[in-house]
Design an enzyme around this catalytic site. Structure first.
Site, PDB file in Angstrom:
ATOM      1  CB  CYS A  78      -1.229  -7.407   8.319  1.00  9.68           C
ATOM      2  SG  CYS A  78      -1.366  -7.915   6.480  1.00  9.68           S
ATOM      3  CB  CYS A 106       1.162  -7.819   5.259  1.00  9.11           C
ATOM      4  SG  CYS A 106      -0.021  -7.178   5.844  1.00  9.11           S
ATOM      5  CG  ASP A 107       4.075  -8.081   8.271  1.00 13.61           C
ATOM      6  OD1 ASP A 107       4.801  -7.590   7.348  1.00 13.61           O
ATOM      7  OD2 ASP A 107       3.730  -6.988   9.483  1.00 13.61           O
TER       8      ASP A 107
END
Ligand code: NAP
Length: 316
Positions: free
Chosen positions: A133, A136-137
């Site tokens: 992701c 997200c990261d």
């Protein structure tokens, strides 16, 4: 007795909720404990959902869908479906908490889950250099060198997004052409930070406590070479999330839930399926939403046909 339980919280689930709620079926959505909103929560700008000429952020779109469903008094349960009893006329959904929901019908819209490379160390290094992701990261990879594996729209989108943070982004693809849409490919080709490594697959993941690199295998020559990396983003597609129903509903050879023709009717009466979990081909937010509509209308017709007969007595 409830009329309908909807399992999932992506575009198919919320659209099914909007339609069944407006049909006064008072749906309850089992929206998951941690992943409310489905795949679109991990995307950035959605440019191809009609009605948003300036694009819409994936999480915003999902919030709006949920709000629209709740406006018509959809009940939302923030828990996971842990076990299903679908065979009889009364469908039972056991939640992670142990509570059991009962209804005359179920709409199954659990979407799909990220595919893994299935290589040693992949699980151990997940969160330690390996991610599924970018939104997200990505933030953790400022000025780092990373690779994205895959050749579809997800890989293009992730790679392009990651150039906001990383100094260098490789796209590693096993063939010599992408399957991504032309516009998304072009965006990646035009980005100076992106370099495509064609005809290559990841043969080995390297690193003890954190990812340090990979070994690439040339799919044409069979030659192997090392590539030093700080991060690896896996974007090689999704598999339908059917683990709760694989022994309860008929599946297709592609692993999706089998439905009758263009309907959402599964092999079990009163159980309907919609979205990515029935779709091996198109898997777009808008097709999932449309599929949710089909499931809602099918459930509505099914409930109407039951009439006032108590479900335990109804011939279904
Ligand atoms: P996808 O279209 O199925 O593409 C998966 C890619 O990963 C393919 O290029 C495939 O290679 C490669 N791949 C599969 N298994 C692999 C393995 N074991 N090792 C190495 N490579 C592997 O998946 P996706 O990109 O996640 O897209 C899924 C759906 O969502 C698509 O319908 C897509 O259009 C849609 N989507 C749309 C948008 C958007 O429009 N904004 C954004 C993201 C996704 P091959 O090409 O060789 O098979």
């Amino acid at each position: 007795m409830r009329d309908v339980i909807i399992i999932g919280s992506g575009p198919a689930a919320w659209t099914a909720a909007i339609y069944t709620a407006r049909a006064d079926l008072k749906p309850v959505v089992v929206a998951s404990q941690v992943e409310v909103g489905g795949e679109l929560m991990n995307t950035t700008e959605v440019e191809n959902y009609p009605g948003f000429p300036e694009a819409v952020m994936g999480p915003d779109l999902m919030t709006k869908m949920q709000q629209q469903a709740e406006r018509f008094e959809t009940e939302v349960v923030y828990d996971d479906a842990a076990e299903l009893d679908l065979a009889g006329p009364i469908k039972k959904v056991t939640l992670g908490s142990g509570d059991v929901l009962e209804a005359r019908s179920v709409i199954f819209a659990t979407g799909s889950a990220y595919r893994k490379l299935n290589l040693p160390r992949e699980d151990e290094l997940s969160g330690h250099g390996i991610s599924w992701c970018a939104t997200c990261d990505g933030f953790f990879f400022r000025d780092k060198t990373i690779a994205v594996v895959g050749g579809g729209d997800s890989a293009m989108e992730e790679a392009t997004f990651l150039t906001k943070f990383a100094s260098k982004v490789y796209i590693v693809h096993r063939r010599d052409e992408f399957r991504a849409s032309k516009i998304m490919q072009q965006r990646a080709f035009d980005n100076e930070k992106i370099e495509v490594i064609w005809n290559s697959e990841i043969a080995e993941i390297q690193g003890a406590s954190g990812l340090t690199g990979v070994v690439l295998n040339d799919t044409v020559t069979g030659e192997k070479r090392e590539l030093a990396l700080d991060g690896l983003f896996v974007a090689i597609g999704n598999d339908p999330r059917t683990h709760l129903v694989h022994d309860k509903l008929e599946l297709t050879s592609e692993g999706t839930i089998a439905v009758e023709g263009r309907s959402s009717r599964t092999s079990v009466p009163g159980v309907f399926a919609a979205g990515d979990v029935i779709d091996p081909t198109y898997r777009q937010a808008v097709t999932a939403a449309a599929s949710g509509t089909v499931a809602a209308l099918d459930a509505e017709h099914y409930i109407a046909a039951l009439g006032d007969v108590e479900p335990a007595l109804a011939a279904v």
